[in-house]
Design a protein around this motif. Sequence first.
Motif, PDB file in Angstrom:
ATOM      1  N   PHE A 413      33.894  44.223  36.621  1.00  0.00           N
ATOM      2  CA  PHE A 413      35.424  44.752  36.599  1.00  0.00           C
ATOM      3  C   PHE A 413      35.831  44.988  38.136  1.00  0.00           C
ATOM      4  O   PHE A 413      35.133  45.022  39.043  1.00  0.00           O
ATOM      5  N   ARG A 414      37.215  44.226  37.780  1.00  0.00           N
ATOM      6  CA  ARG A 414      38.056  44.169  39.080  1.00  0.00           C
ATOM      7  C   ARG A 414      39.283  44.703  39.318  1.00  0.00           C
ATOM      8  O   ARG A 414      39.922  44.728  38.246  1.00  0.00           O
ATOM      9  N   HIS A 415      39.616  45.483  40.517  1.00  0.00           N
ATOM     10  CA  HIS A 415      40.890  46.035  40.465  1.00  0.00           C
ATOM     11  C   HIS A 415      41.536  45.438  41.638  1.00  0.00           C
ATOM     12  O   HIS A 415      40.895  45.328  42.860  1.00  0.00           O
ATOM     13  N   GLU A 416      42.643  44.919  41.445  1.00  0.00           N
ATOM     14  CA  GLU A 416      43.405  44.158  42.679  1.00  0.00           C
ATOM     15  C   GLU A 416      44.671  44.851  42.887  1.00  0.00           C
ATOM     16  O   GLU A 416      45.497  45.357  41.994  1.00  0.00           O
ATOM     17  N   THR A 417      45.022  44.889  44.409  1.00  0.00           N
ATOM     18  CA  THR A 417      46.253  45.570  44.811  1.00  0.00           C
ATOM     19  C   THR A 417      46.969  44.583  45.806  1.00  0.00           C
ATOM     20  O   THR A 417      46.522  43.699  46.375  1.00  0.00           O
ATOM     21  N   ARG A 456      46.660  45.592  39.370  1.00  0.00           N
ATOM     22  CA  ARG A 456      46.012  45.280  37.965  1.00  0.00           C
ATOM     23  C   ARG A 456      44.429  45.227  37.755  1.00  0.00           C
ATOM     24  O   ARG A 456      43.772  45.360  39.001  1.00  0.00           O
ATOM     25  N   ASP A 457      43.855  45.579  36.703  1.00  0.00           N
ATOM     26  CA  ASP A 457      42.788  45.363  36.476  1.00  0.00           C
ATOM     27  C   ASP A 457      42.067  44.360  35.799  1.00  0.00           C
ATOM     28  O   ASP A 457      42.866  43.700  34.725  1.00  0.00           O
ATOM     29  N   VAL A 458      40.894  43.780  36.052  1.00  0.00           N
ATOM     30  CA  VAL A 458      40.518  42.759  35.223  1.00  0.00           C
ATOM     31  C   VAL A 458      38.872  42.861  35.084  1.00  0.00           C
ATOM     32  O   VAL A 458      38.253  43.438  35.557  1.00  0.00           O
ATOM     33  N   SER A 459      38.507  42.653  33.831  1.00  0.00           N
ATOM     34  CA  SER A 459      37.343  42.717  33.279  1.00  0.00           C
ATOM     35  C   SER A 459      36.725  41.633  32.568  1.00  0.00           C
ATOM     36  O   SER A 459      37.710  40.893  32.079  1.00  0.00           O
ATOM     37  N   SER A 460      35.534  41.225  32.705  1.00  0.00           N
ATOM     38  CA  SER A 460      35.078  40.184  32.001  1.00  0.00           C
ATOM     39  C   SER A 460      33.733  40.339  31.844  1.00  0.00           C
ATOM     40  O   SER A 460      33.013  41.222  32.026  1.00  0.00           O
ATOM     41  N   VAL A 461      33.079  39.510  30.906  1.00  0.00           N
ATOM     42  CA  VAL A 461      31.824  39.407  30.263  1.00  0.00           C
ATOM     43  C   VAL A 461      31.175  37.952  30.169  1.00  0.00           C
ATOM     44  O   VAL A 461      32.346  37.215  29.650  1.00  0.00           O
ATOM     45  N   TYR A 462      30.172  37.488  30.569  1.00  0.00           N
ATOM     46  CA  TYR A 462      29.813  36.111  30.274  1.00  0.00           C
ATOM     47  C   TYR A 462      28.248  36.066  30.047  1.00  0.00           C
ATOM     48  O   TYR A 462      27.427  37.067  29.908  1.00  0.00           O
ATOM     49  N   ALA A 463      28.241  34.738  29.678  1.00  0.00           N
ATOM     50  CA  ALA A 463      26.649  34.399  29.162  1.00  0.00           C
ATOM     51  C   ALA A 463      26.584  33.153  29.779  1.00  0.00           C
ATOM     52  O   ALA A 463      27.467  32.267  29.416  1.00  0.00           O
ATOM     53  N   HIS A 483      39.717  39.416  30.588  1.00  0.00           N
ATOM     54  CA  HIS A 483      41.024  40.227  30.099  1.00  0.00           C
ATOM     55  C   HIS A 483      41.752  40.669  31.408  1.00  0.00           C
ATOM     56  O   HIS A 483      41.072  41.295  32.249  1.00  0.00           O
ATOM     57  N   TYR A 484      42.874  40.150  31.585  1.00  0.00           N
ATOM     58  CA  TYR A 484      43.814  41.090  32.565  1.00  0.00           C
ATOM     59  C   TYR A 484      44.627  41.929  31.933  1.00  0.00           C
ATOM     60  O   TYR A 484      45.380  41.610  30.562  1.00  0.00           O
ATOM     61  N   ASP A 485      44.775  42.995  32.498  1.00  0.00           N
ATOM     62  CA  ASP A 485      45.836  44.060  31.927  1.00  0.00           C
ATOM     63  C   ASP A 485      47.521  43.886  31.851  1.00  0.00           C
ATOM     64  O   ASP A 485      48.185  44.134  31.200  1.00  0.00           O
ATOM     65  N   ASP A 486      47.657  42.685  32.719  1.00  0.00           N
ATOM     66  CA  ASP A 486      48.983  41.920  32.561  1.00  0.00           C
ATOM     67  C   ASP A 486      49.285  41.062  32.025  1.00  0.00           C
ATOM     68  O   ASP A 486      50.219  40.301  31.569  1.00  0.00           O
ATOM     69  N   PRO A 518      48.395  34.053  37.711  1.00  0.00           N
ATOM     70  CA  PRO A 518      49.284  33.898  38.836  1.00  0.00           C
ATOM     71  C   PRO A 518      48.838  35.368  39.646  1.00  0.00           C
ATOM     72  O   PRO A 518      48.616  36.425  39.038  1.00  0.00           O
ATOM     73  N   SER A 519      48.888  34.899  40.973  1.00  0.00           N
ATOM     74  CA  SER A 519      48.593  36.134  41.937  1.00  0.00           C
ATOM     75  C   SER A 519      49.531  37.372  41.991  1.00  0.00           C
ATOM     76  O   SER A 519      50.900  37.136  41.328  1.00  0.00           O
ATOM     77  N   LEU A 520      49.188  38.416  42.395  1.00  0.00           N
ATOM     78  CA  LEU A 520      50.298  39.782  42.250  1.00  0.00           C
ATOM     79  C   LEU A 520      51.291  39.222  43.313  1.00  0.00           C
ATOM     80  O   LEU A 520      52.329  39.625  42.899  1.00  0.00           O
ATOM     81  N   SER A 521      51.053  38.525  44.297  1.00  0.00           N
ATOM     82  CA  SER A 521      52.037  38.166  44.941  1.00  0.00           C
ATOM     83  C   SER A 521      53.012  37.189  44.652  1.00  0.00           C
ATOM     84  O   SER A 521      54.249  37.304  44.813  1.00  0.00           O
ATOM     85  N   GLN A 522      52.461  36.538  43.726  1.00  0.00           N
ATOM     86  CA  GLN A 522      53.549  35.457  42.929  1.00  0.00           C
ATOM     87  C   GLN A 522      54.236  36.086  41.974  1.00  0.00           C
ATOM     88  O   GLN A 522      55.280  35.596  41.556  1.00  0.00           O
ATOM     89  N   ILE A 523      53.867  37.363  41.655  1.00  0.00           N
ATOM     90  CA  ILE A 523      54.653  38.121  40.486  1.00  0.00           C
ATOM     91  C   ILE A 523      55.685  38.961  41.170  1.00  0.00           C
ATOM     92  O   ILE A 523      56.814  39.063  40.563  1.00  0.00           O
ATOM     93  N   GLY A 524      55.404  39.488  42.468  1.00  0.00           N
ATOM     94  CA  GLY A 524      56.253  40.641  42.707  1.00  0.00           C
ATOM     95  C   GLY A 524      56.653  40.332  44.235  1.00  0.00           C
ATOM     96  O   GLY A 524      57.393  41.354  44.774  1.00  0.00           O
TER      97      GLY A 524
END
Length: 807
Positions: A413-417, A456-463, A483-486, A518-524
Amino acid sequence: MSRPTVAPLGIAIAFALAVPAFAQDAPGGNATRLDAVIVTGTRATDRTALESTSPIDVLTADDIRQAGVLNGELGSALQALLPSLNFPRQSNSGGADHVRAAQLRGLSPNQVLVLVNGKRRHASALVNTDSKIGKGNTPVDFNAIPVSAIKRIEVLRDGAGAQYGSDAVAGVINVILDDAPEGGAWEASYGAHHTDVEPIGRTVTDGQTAYASGQVGSRIGQDGFFRVGFEYKQREATNRAGFDQIPFFEEQTPDNLALAGQRNYVLGDGASKDLNAWLNAAVPVGENAEFYAFGTYHQSDTEGANYFRYPDGEANWKEIYPNGYRPISEGENLDLAGVAGVRGQWGDWDYDASLNHGRNEFTYRLRDSLNASLGPASPTRFKTGDYESAQTLFNVDLSRVFGAHTFATGVEFRHETFETGAGDPASYAAGPYTDRPTGSQAGGGLTPQDTADLDRDVSSVYASLSSQWGDRFTTDIAARYEHYDDFGGELTGKLAARYEFAPAFALRGSVSNNFRAPSLSQIGFESTSTGYDASGQLLQGRLLSVNNPIARALGARDLDPEKALNLSVGFTSRIGEHFDLSLDVFRIDIDDRVALTERISGDALTDYVLDNFGVPGVQSVNFFINAADTRTEGAELVANWRQALGDGDLLLTGAYSYAKTELKRITATPDALLAIDPDYVLFGIEESNTLTDAAPRTRGIFTARWDNSDWSLLGRVSRHGSAKRVFNFGGGFEPEQTYGAEWQLDAEVEYRFSPKWSVAIGGLNLTDEYPDLSNEDIYYFGNLPYDVLSPIGSNGAYYYTRIRYSF
């Protein structure tokens, strides 16, 4: 002009390059990097780099220290050792003068994933909008990772999104920190450039660099450890600018023309001061677990170069600067990273749970500048903006061995700002002198309307499953859902295999699909600037977010993620104890690459923005788009020969990289933009050149190293391939130049005069090579005679000495 004596270095070079002729057939020698057991690219615990299903480079702490590159710069050391990595030295390039970006396999800096001890590293907050290489990126700052903290580095040259998550399109760079439970080291070095600067006909000494580091470790109980270290570096500026011929479009007044023949510009590295600290620790918890923690701290103050403003010009007030001025950018960079977790065994399972936080804070300032619209009362120092980015991750990884198979699974689980703050009001104010440009010169401050605050929040599962099928066949299979929430979700996968078809000979290959949001900086990110365009004309411009109404009217759309398909086939061989080799060819198809548009400028744009949005004085605009689909094809060769020689060991290493990027599709200029001016181009030759030809397609490195208990002799010859620069100055004037390949010779001699003390002398670019001089269409009226594209840089020869005490 007299040159420094390099007799000891010459002896070392001659010896290191001649030793193959005298090598005797004897066992032993240094262990090659391909013998190292790896932890990157597979969950199996007993693979070496040569046995990997994907190409991996392993660099030791000695490799990095003996790269000798500018005393403590990790990025430069990686470029010296890895032909597939490019770390150009930018100048007059805005934020890229302060935070330099690295490329792997010729792709964008944000398409390589950086790990520290296997945990995702955060990116810089500063957006590089005026650079050539890495334009529009917020790259990982390699120089914020302390060199003295490194045990080894593993570089996976293959797509690895299914294994490690987004951004691992070109590959993964995993920095492993020193975990020695005892002992330590103190090191100090000093160096400087001493070089003949052809454009001015002088021999100069500059770029003096002092570096010091220390580290110490201690056991905690029987199996625990605590290790801590620091670094300090101070570097003086370099300058390779030529004599000013005064641009024809500047006022041809007596005061301006009196500056002809002077060095009014700067081309080179800015002065810098860096302080790094780090720790790495583990403590047993019960019988089957341990608590671990590691972190890094980086603080730097850096300077960058900008174009000169002439005395009689709209950007100057002679009451402040009677002889003109050259603004200097200042960067205050604070970088923090920390990871804490617990790992151990739970029955037949190995587990690792960790919390990871990284953040970067960057304050951008200007001195020796002014806001011309404020008149003679303008301040000359400005804060132009604050930048901050952070990521917080929580990981749980589980793995288990089933006979010859290793199964692993986990969640993240990853939170980016990303956040920007406005500059000083004077840095963006529109003053009463409406006939003068507004905002601080060489980078107007971020205005309140420019500021961004995104998360944004990012969650992932792997095997994944790593398997050994008998003695000859190995496979790695991985899948990840992220999964990205955006942006929604994306499934990535990878299949890699290695087959030893004969003793000492094997084939390997992989196929994977990879993903980068795209990174948050590239978006906003947005900014307002007053500076010079590619042709040297002074412009007031805006970089707009894709959500800005003006950008939307000009053709901006919501950004799509980049999606890649990676294919790789390779051959490996190890013959006896002397020779090993790997050769890999690859193809990477990337759709919807994110890049900045060309600068859209001219009276038609200014009038359109004023008439439709009521915003006056906008002379240029650009924004991020999904610019193109690309295909990168290449090949990489690594070969080692090791041999006992005399009372020591010889290691010869040759490495070569080729990567060619071509455009498969370019986003068409939208009708809305053509309706304003049919000559406008959304993504044209200049930005296409950034993606395809600006980085060298080829690099080769040959290294000879001989060691015994007292001496280490190192000689390294590098060939940096050609690179191409293309400008679009408008009006159909599109000058270009191909800069030819350059050869570089480095050498070092180290003497251990006791088990604890050693001293070294060395030199980089000993033959004092430079890139080709830029032609008259590009060298900006004699001021900028060298381009920033070539990896050899434009600083010339560098000499250094180092002393080390270990205990």
